[in-house]
Write a protein that holds these residues in place. Structure first.
Motif, short mmCIF file in Angstrom:
data_model
loop_
_atom_site.label_atom_id
_atom_site.label_comp_id
_atom_site.label_asym_id
_atom_site.label_seq_id
_atom_site.Cartn_x
_atom_site.Cartn_y
_atom_site.Cartn_z
N ARG A 136 76.36 -0.79 -46.27
CA ARG A 136 76.99 0.41 -45.73
C ARG A 136 75.84 1.39 -45.46
N VAL A 173 79.20 6.59 -41.74
CA VAL A 173 78.88 5.35 -42.44
C VAL A 173 79.34 4.18 -41.59
N GLU A 179 79.20 -0.28 -41.40
CA GLU A 179 79.04 -1.44 -42.27
C GLU A 179 78.50 -2.61 -41.44
#
Length: 67
Positions: free
Chosen positions: A61, A6, A8
């Protein structure tokens, strides 16, 4: 078995939240492959002095599968 990561990022658009998300995903896909989804975890606006919205900003995200 697969592994996901993940990251951001923040994206902006003068048009709408949806356009900001599309812009962020498109730009991200230029360098990140195997994108599987995104979570909009924050929405902000920039305004002019009279309160008119001049820009939409989203914090995303983005999840992708690591090869």
């Amino acid at each position: 078995m697969s592994v996901a990561k993940v990251i951001e990022l923040t994206a902006a658009s003068p048009v709408s939240v949806e356009d900001a998300v599309k812009t962020g995903l498109k730009k991200c896909s230029e360098s990140v492959k195997n994108i599987r989804g995104a979570w909009v975890n924050e929405v902000k606006v920039v305004t002019s002095g009279d309160g008119t919205i001049t820009e939409w900003r989203v914090n995303l995200r983005i999840t992708f599968v690591v090869e």
